[in-house]
Design a protein around this motif. Structure first.
Motif, PDB file in Angstrom:
ATOM      1  N   THR A  25       0.927  -1.323  -0.196  1.00 58.86           N
ATOM      2  CA  THR A  25       0.447  -0.179  -0.423  1.00 58.86           C
ATOM      3  C   THR A  25       0.798   1.090   0.028  1.00 58.86           C
ATOM      4  O   THR A  25       0.104   2.815  -0.581  1.00 58.86           O
ATOM      5  CB  THR A  25      -0.762   0.236   1.061  1.00 58.86           C
ATOM      6  OG1 THR A  25      -2.160  -1.126   1.371  1.00 58.86           O
ATOM      7  CG2 THR A  25      -1.312   1.082   1.277  1.00 58.86           C
ATOM      8  N   TYR A  26       1.931   1.394   0.369  1.00 53.57           N
ATOM      9  CA  TYR A  26       2.493   2.593   0.699  1.00 53.57           C
ATOM     10  C   TYR A  26       3.487   2.391  -0.788  1.00 53.57           C
ATOM     11  O   TYR A  26       3.947   3.368  -0.155  1.00 53.57           O
ATOM     12  CB  TYR A  26       3.706   1.892   1.740  1.00 53.57           C
ATOM     13  CG  TYR A  26       4.765   3.711   2.233  1.00 53.57           C
ATOM     14  CD1 TYR A  26       4.374   4.371   3.338  1.00 53.57           C
ATOM     15  CD2 TYR A  26       5.689   3.180   1.611  1.00 53.57           C
ATOM     16  CE1 TYR A  26       5.506   4.906   3.286  1.00 53.57           C
ATOM     17  CE2 TYR A  26       7.122   4.294   1.616  1.00 53.57           C
ATOM     18  CZ  TYR A  26       6.810   5.420   3.212  1.00 53.57           C
ATOM     19  OH  TYR A  26       7.168   6.097   3.374  1.00 53.57           O
ATOM     20  N   LEU A  27       3.762   1.852  -1.529  1.00 46.26           N
ATOM     21  CA  LEU A  27       4.016   1.396  -3.001  1.00 46.26           C
ATOM     22  C   LEU A  27       3.567   1.785  -3.612  1.00 46.26           C
ATOM     23  O   LEU A  27       3.595   3.062  -4.111  1.00 46.26           O
ATOM     24  CB  LEU A  27       5.200   0.413  -3.145  1.00 46.26           C
ATOM     25  CG  LEU A  27       5.585   0.099  -4.760  1.00 46.26           C
ATOM     26  CD1 LEU A  27       6.719   0.519  -4.723  1.00 46.26           C
ATOM     27  CD2 LEU A  27       5.668  -1.469  -4.468  1.00 46.26           C
ATOM     28  N   LEU A  28       2.250   1.966  -3.285  1.00 50.94           N
ATOM     29  CA  LEU A  28       1.199   2.190  -4.409  1.00 50.94           C
ATOM     30  C   LEU A  28       0.882   3.833  -3.776  1.00 50.94           C
ATOM     31  O   LEU A  28       0.526   4.409  -5.440  1.00 50.94           O
ATOM     32  CB  LEU A  28      -0.010   1.705  -4.620  1.00 50.94           C
ATOM     33  CG  LEU A  28      -0.236   0.345  -4.725  1.00 50.94           C
ATOM     34  CD1 LEU A  28      -1.795   0.054  -4.359  1.00 50.94           C
ATOM     35  CD2 LEU A  28       0.401   0.123  -6.128  1.00 50.94           C
ATOM     36  N   VAL A  29       1.132   4.113  -2.712  1.00 50.27           N
ATOM     37  CA  VAL A  29       0.398   5.940  -2.499  1.00 50.27           C
ATOM     38  C   VAL A  29       2.283   6.477  -3.119  1.00 50.27           C
ATOM     39  O   VAL A  29       2.028   7.204  -3.633  1.00 50.27           O
ATOM     40  CB  VAL A  29       0.631   5.530  -0.904  1.00 50.27           C
ATOM     41  CG1 VAL A  29       0.298   7.002  -0.547  1.00 50.27           C
ATOM     42  CG2 VAL A  29      -0.947   5.362  -0.907  1.00 50.27           C
ATOM     43  N   TYR A  30       2.563   6.093  -2.384  1.00 45.73           N
ATOM     44  CA  TYR A  30       4.303   7.223  -2.358  1.00 45.73           C
ATOM     45  C   TYR A  30       6.119   6.034  -3.403  1.00 45.73           C
ATOM     46  O   TYR A  30       6.109   7.433  -3.937  1.00 45.73           O
ATOM     47  CB  TYR A  30       5.089   7.135  -1.454  1.00 45.73           C
ATOM     48  CG  TYR A  30       4.250   7.270   0.033  1.00 45.73           C
ATOM     49  CD1 TYR A  30       3.685   8.862  -0.118  1.00 45.73           C
ATOM     50  CD2 TYR A  30       3.662   7.045   1.137  1.00 45.73           C
ATOM     51  CE1 TYR A  30       3.015   9.159   1.117  1.00 45.73           C
ATOM     52  CE2 TYR A  30       2.721   7.554   1.775  1.00 45.73           C
ATOM     53  CZ  TYR A  30       2.359   8.377   1.546  1.00 45.73           C
ATOM     54  OH  TYR A  30       1.618   9.079   3.048  1.00 45.73           O
ATOM     55  N   GLY A  31       5.151   5.632  -3.901  1.00 49.92           N
ATOM     56  CA  GLY A  31       6.257   4.821  -5.291  1.00 49.92           C
ATOM     57  C   GLY A  31       7.119   4.062  -4.486  1.00 49.92           C
ATOM     58  O   GLY A  31       8.132   4.299  -5.595  1.00 49.92           O
ATOM     59  N   ARG A  32       7.463   4.106  -3.680  1.00 48.95           N
ATOM     60  CA  ARG A  32       9.101   3.520  -2.311  1.00 48.95           C
ATOM     61  C   ARG A  32       8.510   2.245  -1.715  1.00 48.95           C
ATOM     62  O   ARG A  32       7.192   2.442  -0.982  1.00 48.95           O
ATOM     63  CB  ARG A  32       9.488   4.391  -2.589  1.00 48.95           C
ATOM     64  CG  ARG A  32       9.556   5.200  -1.640  1.00 48.95           C
ATOM     65  CD  ARG A  32       9.832   6.110  -1.402  1.00 48.95           C
ATOM     66  NE  ARG A  32      10.363   6.735  -0.232  1.00 48.95           N
ATOM     67  CZ  ARG A  32      10.523   6.898   0.868  1.00 48.95           C
ATOM     68  NH1 ARG A  32      10.963   5.613   1.645  1.00 48.95           N
ATOM     69  NH2 ARG A  32      10.044   7.309   2.126  1.00 48.95           N
ATOM     70  N   HIS A  33       9.274   1.122  -1.423  1.00 45.31           N
ATOM     71  CA  HIS A  33       8.799   1.000  -0.783  1.00 45.31           C
ATOM     72  C   HIS A  33       9.084   1.199   0.831  1.00 45.31           C
ATOM     73  O   HIS A  33      10.111   1.981   0.674  1.00 45.31           O
ATOM     74  CB  HIS A  33      10.143  -0.955  -0.511  1.00 45.31           C
ATOM     75  CG  HIS A  33       9.339  -1.749  -1.389  1.00 45.31           C
ATOM     76  ND1 HIS A  33       8.091  -2.130  -2.085  1.00 45.31           N
ATOM     77  CD2 HIS A  33      10.041  -1.689  -2.840  1.00 45.31           C
ATOM     78  CE1 HIS A  33       7.938  -2.619  -2.647  1.00 45.31           C
ATOM     79  NE2 HIS A  33       9.082  -2.885  -3.491  1.00 45.31           N
ATOM     80  N   VAL A  34       8.647   0.985   2.055  1.00 46.27           N
ATOM     81  CA  VAL A  34       8.566   1.201   3.407  1.00 46.27           C
ATOM     82  C   VAL A  34      10.200   1.091   3.585  1.00 46.27           C
ATOM     83  O   VAL A  34      11.360   2.038   3.849  1.00 46.27           O
ATOM     84  CB  VAL A  34       7.888   0.585   4.459  1.00 46.27           C
ATOM     85  CG1 VAL A  34       8.607   0.811   5.665  1.00 46.27           C
ATOM     86  CG2 VAL A  34       6.312   0.689   4.475  1.00 46.27           C
TER      87      VAL A  34
END
Length: 113
Positions: A25-34
């Motif tokens: 979900t973070y990847l979809l929103v911010y374009g990078r992995h946590v």
């Protein structure tokens, strides 16, 4: 004992799947992995394989034990809950098997190191 193992493996698998869902979900929103690291695809594939194996082995072990309980003492509330736990564990295995296929594709699709 078998249902304890099944439930423990299910909790571990649920925790891992929840962390993966948060990361994606973070990847979809911010374009990078946590957390980013070079062997991410390999790690995901390895953990998916391990959890799929643990789920199927604990489920099959518990299924035979629950069947033995039903044959020896009959069906009661505990054996119904234990059977439901085994079914949920098998369904979780199917999810991790599918995830493992996707992770394997991601490992094979990478550029050579």
């Amino acid at each position: 004992m078998c249902t304890l193992v099944v439930n423990s493996v299910n909790v571990i698998a649920f925790t891992y799947a929840t962390l993966q869902a948060i990361d994606h979900t973070y990847l979809l929103v911010y374009g990078r992995h946590v957390v980013t690291y070079s062997l991410r695809c390999h790690f995901d594939f390895l953990i998916d394989q391990i959890l799929a194996y643990l789920l199927i082995s604990s489920s099959s072990s518990a299924a035979t034990r629950v069947d033995d309980w039903v044959l020896n003492w009959g069906k009661d509330e505990f054996t119904k809950m234990a059977s439901a736990s085994v079914v949920i564990s098998f369904l979780a295995f199917l999810g991790f098997a599918f995830s493992s296929i996707i992770s394997g594709y991601n490992v094979c699709d990478q550029n050579p190191i």
